[in-house]
Design a protein around this motif. Structure first.
Motif, PDB file in Angstrom:
ATOM      1  N   VAL A   1      -4.623   4.832  10.379  1.00 19.45           N
ATOM      2  CA  VAL A   1      -5.964   4.518   9.898  1.00 19.45           C
ATOM      3  C   VAL A   1      -6.930   5.078  10.925  1.00 19.45           C
ATOM      4  CG1 VAL A   1      -7.586   2.680   9.341  1.00 19.45           C
ATOM      5  CG2 VAL A   1      -5.170   2.415   8.783  1.00 19.45           C
ATOM      6  N   PRO A   2      -7.770   6.017  10.652  1.00 20.75           N
ATOM      7  CA  PRO A   2      -7.841   6.742   9.384  1.00 20.75           C
ATOM      8  C   PRO A   2      -6.591   7.585   9.179  1.00 20.75           C
ATOM      9  CG  PRO A   2      -9.240   7.807  11.010  1.00 20.75           C
ATOM     10  CD  PRO A   2      -8.704   6.554  11.652  1.00 20.75           C
ATOM     11  N   PRO A   3      -6.267   7.904   7.921  1.00 22.86           N
ATOM     12  CA  PRO A   3      -5.029   8.630   7.644  1.00 22.86           C
ATOM     13  C   PRO A   3      -4.977   9.994   8.325  1.00 22.86           C
ATOM     14  CG  PRO A   3      -6.089   7.932   5.603  1.00 22.86           C
ATOM     15  CD  PRO A   3      -7.019   7.614   6.715  1.00 22.86           C
ATOM     16  N   HIS A   4      -3.811  10.338   8.794  1.00 20.45           N
ATOM     17  CA  HIS A   4      -3.538  11.644   9.392  1.00 20.45           C
ATOM     18  C   HIS A   4      -2.374  12.257   8.611  1.00 20.45           C
ATOM     19  CE1 HIS A   4      -2.693  14.745  12.334  1.00 20.45           C
ATOM     20  NE2 HIS A   4      -1.437  14.378  12.289  1.00 20.45           N
ATOM     21  N   ALA A   5      -2.541  13.499   8.173  1.00 24.04           N
ATOM     22  CA  ALA A   5      -1.484  14.177   7.409  1.00 24.04           C
ATOM     23  C   ALA A   5      -0.589  14.958   8.357  1.00 24.04           C
ATOM     24  CB  ALA A   5      -2.100  15.115   6.378  1.00 24.04           C
ATOM     25  N   SER A   6       0.702  14.747   8.225  1.00 30.11           N
ATOM     26  CA  SER A   6       1.664  15.528   9.004  1.00 30.11           C
ATOM     27  C   SER A   6       2.715  16.064   8.052  1.00 30.11           C
ATOM     28  CB  SER A   6       2.297  14.680  10.103  1.00 30.11           C
ATOM     29  OG  SER A   6       2.925  13.545   9.559  1.00 30.11           O
ATOM     30  N   ARG A   7       3.207  17.247   8.342  1.00 25.97           N
ATOM     31  CA  ARG A   7       4.212  17.874   7.485  1.00 25.97           C
ATOM     32  C   ARG A   7       5.576  17.292   7.826  1.00 25.97           C
ATOM     33  NH1 ARG A   7       4.302  23.880   5.244  1.00 25.97           N
ATOM     34  NH2 ARG A   7       2.528  22.969   4.241  1.00 25.97           N
ATOM     35  N   VAL A   8       6.310  16.875   6.804  1.00 30.98           N
ATOM     36  CA  VAL A   8       7.652  16.317   6.995  1.00 30.98           C
ATOM     37  C   VAL A   8       8.632  17.128   6.140  1.00 30.98           C
ATOM     38  CG1 VAL A   8       6.860  13.996   7.538  1.00 30.98           C
ATOM     39  CG2 VAL A   8       7.339  14.599   5.165  1.00 30.98           C
TER      40      VAL A   8
ATOM     41  N   ARG B   1      15.132  12.514  -1.119  1.00 29.44           N
ATOM     42  CA  ARG B   1      14.890  11.464  -0.141  1.00 29.44           C
ATOM     43  C   ARG B   1      13.674  11.722   0.727  1.00 29.44           C
ATOM     44  NH1 ARG B   1      20.504   9.225   2.196  1.00 29.44           N
ATOM     45  NH2 ARG B   1      21.343   8.591   0.210  1.00 29.44           N
ATOM     46  N   LEU B   2      12.710  12.418   0.225  1.00 28.76           N
ATOM     47  CA  LEU B   2      11.508  12.650   1.021  1.00 28.76           C
ATOM     48  C   LEU B   2      10.766  11.348   1.205  1.00 28.76           C
ATOM     49  CD1 LEU B   2      10.306  15.998  -0.496  1.00 28.76           C
ATOM     50  CD2 LEU B   2      11.051  15.634   1.835  1.00 28.76           C
TER      51      LEU B   2
ATOM     52  N   LEU C   1       6.721  18.373   2.647  1.00 30.60           N
ATOM     53  CA  LEU C   1       5.529  17.771   2.047  1.00 30.60           C
ATOM     54  C   LEU C   1       4.637  17.253   3.159  1.00 30.60           C
ATOM     55  CD1 LEU C   1       6.977  15.599  -0.852  1.00 30.60           C
ATOM     56  CD2 LEU C   1       5.763  17.749  -1.064  1.00 30.60           C
ATOM     57  N   PHE C   2       3.442  16.801   2.805  1.00 33.94           N
ATOM     58  CA  PHE C   2       2.564  16.155   3.770  1.00 33.94           C
ATOM     59  C   PHE C   2       2.692  14.649   3.628  1.00 33.94           C
ATOM     60  CE2 PHE C   2       0.622  20.327   3.588  1.00 33.94           C
ATOM     61  CZ  PHE C   2       0.408  20.572   4.934  1.00 33.94           C
ATOM     62  N   LYS C   3       2.784  13.959   4.762  1.00 30.37           N
ATOM     63  CA  LYS C   3       2.896  12.506   4.798  1.00 30.37           C
ATOM     64  C   LYS C   3       1.641  11.958   5.480  1.00 30.37           C
ATOM     65  CE  LYS C   3       5.791   8.916   6.838  1.00 30.37           C
ATOM     66  NZ  LYS C   3       6.986   8.660   7.636  1.00 30.37           N
ATOM     67  N   LEU C   4       1.022  10.930   4.861  1.00 26.67           N
ATOM     68  CA  LEU C   4      -0.165  10.309   5.437  1.00 26.67           C
ATOM     69  C   LEU C   4       0.232   9.104   6.262  1.00 26.67           C
ATOM     70  CD1 LEU C   4      -2.594  10.419   2.385  1.00 26.67           C
ATOM     71  CD2 LEU C   4      -2.517  11.967   4.346  1.00 26.67           C
ATOM     72  N   ASP C   5      -0.264   9.025   7.502  1.00 22.60           N
ATOM     73  CA  ASP C   5       0.016   7.906   8.404  1.00 22.60           C
ATOM     74  C   ASP C   5      -1.268   7.463   9.088  1.00 22.60           C
ATOM     75  OD1 ASP C   5       2.846   7.470   8.301  1.00 22.60           O
ATOM     76  OD2 ASP C   5       3.128   9.344   9.375  1.00 22.60           O
TER      77      ASP C   5
ATOM     78  N   ALA D   1       0.815  -1.218   0.000  1.00 26.04           N
ATOM     79  CA  ALA D   1       0.000   0.000   0.000  1.00 26.04           C
ATOM     80  C   ALA D   1       0.847   1.266   0.000  1.00 26.04           C
ATOM     81  CB  ALA D   1      -0.951  -0.005   1.194  1.00 26.04           C
ATOM     82  N   VAL D   2       1.740   1.382  -0.971  1.00 24.09           N
ATOM     83  CA  VAL D   2       2.621   2.551  -1.066  1.00 24.09           C
ATOM     84  C   VAL D   2       2.248   3.357  -2.298  1.00 24.09           C
ATOM     85  CG1 VAL D   2       5.000   3.297  -1.414  1.00 24.09           C
ATOM     86  CG2 VAL D   2       4.513   1.381   0.098  1.00 24.09           C
ATOM     87  N   LEU D   3       2.148   4.645  -2.132  1.00 18.74           N
ATOM     88  CA  LEU D   3       1.885   5.541  -3.249  1.00 18.74           C
ATOM     89  C   LEU D   3       3.183   6.280  -3.553  1.00 18.74           C
ATOM     90  CD1 LEU D   3       0.039   7.052  -5.231  1.00 18.74           C
ATOM     91  CD2 LEU D   3      -0.466   8.645  -3.371  1.00 18.74           C
ATOM     92  N   LEU D   4       3.708   6.102  -4.745  1.00 15.89           N
ATOM     93  CA  LEU D   4       4.937   6.772  -5.150  1.00 15.89           C
ATOM     94  C   LEU D   4       4.571   8.096  -5.798  1.00 15.89           C
ATOM     95  CD1 LEU D   4       8.000   6.807  -5.576  1.00 15.89           C
ATOM     96  CD2 LEU D   4       7.608   5.631  -7.740  1.00 15.89           C
ATOM     97  N   VAL D   5       5.110   9.160  -5.265  1.00 17.96           N
ATOM     98  CA  VAL D   5       4.854  10.495  -5.784  1.00 17.96           C
ATOM     99  C   VAL D   5       6.172  11.046  -6.303  1.00 17.96           C
ATOM    100  CG1 VAL D   5       4.058  12.820  -5.202  1.00 17.96           C
ATOM    101  CG2 VAL D   5       3.039  10.830  -4.084  1.00 17.96           C
ATOM    102  N   GLY D   6       6.165  11.514  -7.525  1.00 16.98           N
ATOM    103  CA  GLY D   6       7.380  12.089  -8.105  1.00 16.98           C
ATOM    104  C   GLY D   6       7.820  13.339  -7.360  1.00 16.98           C
ATOM    105  N   ARG D   7       9.067  13.685  -7.527  1.00 20.16           N
ATOM    106  CA  ARG D   7       9.608  14.876  -6.878  1.00 20.16           C
ATOM    107  C   ARG D   7       8.897  16.110  -7.429  1.00 20.16           C
ATOM    108  NH1 ARG D   7      15.409  14.472  -7.480  1.00 20.16           N
ATOM    109  NH2 ARG D   7      15.172  15.374  -9.515  1.00 20.16           N
TER     110      ARG D   7
END
Length: 88
Positions: A73-80, A86-87, A67-71, A49-55
């Motif tokens: 269930v339910p997903p929570h967005a946090s800024r990283v 290497r994001l 960027l925002f990272k989803l973690d 269940a990995v979503l690859l997002v281009g740079r």
């Protein structure tokens, strides 16, 4: 089919390819040649269940970006923040 294990890994990559020596385990199939060269892809790790997002276009290699990272269930967005190449 014959199994094998990695016996040596070339320390440097050439055009994104790393040479690997394999030690074959078991008996060679009939008609197999000695010292064969094989082009294969080795699976190092499998991530579910990995979503690859281009740079992002404004993100240069080696730069620090956010960027925002989803973690969870339910997903929570946090800024990283991390290097642009290497994001995670």
């Amino acid at each position: 089919m014959i199994g094998g294990e990695v016996s040596r890994i070339e320390p440097a990559a050439i055009e994104g390819t790393v040479l690997v020596d394999m030690r074959l385990l078991g008996e060679m199939p009939r008609g197999a040649r000695t010292d064969p060269s094989v082009d294969r892809t080795l699976e190092i790790e499998w991530l579910e269940a990995v979503l690859l997002v281009g740079r992002p276009i404004q993100c240069r290699k080696g730069s620090m970006e956010r960027l925002f990272k989803l973690d969870g269930v339910p997903p929570h967005a946090s800024r990283v923040q991390g290097r642009g190449d290497r994001l995670r």
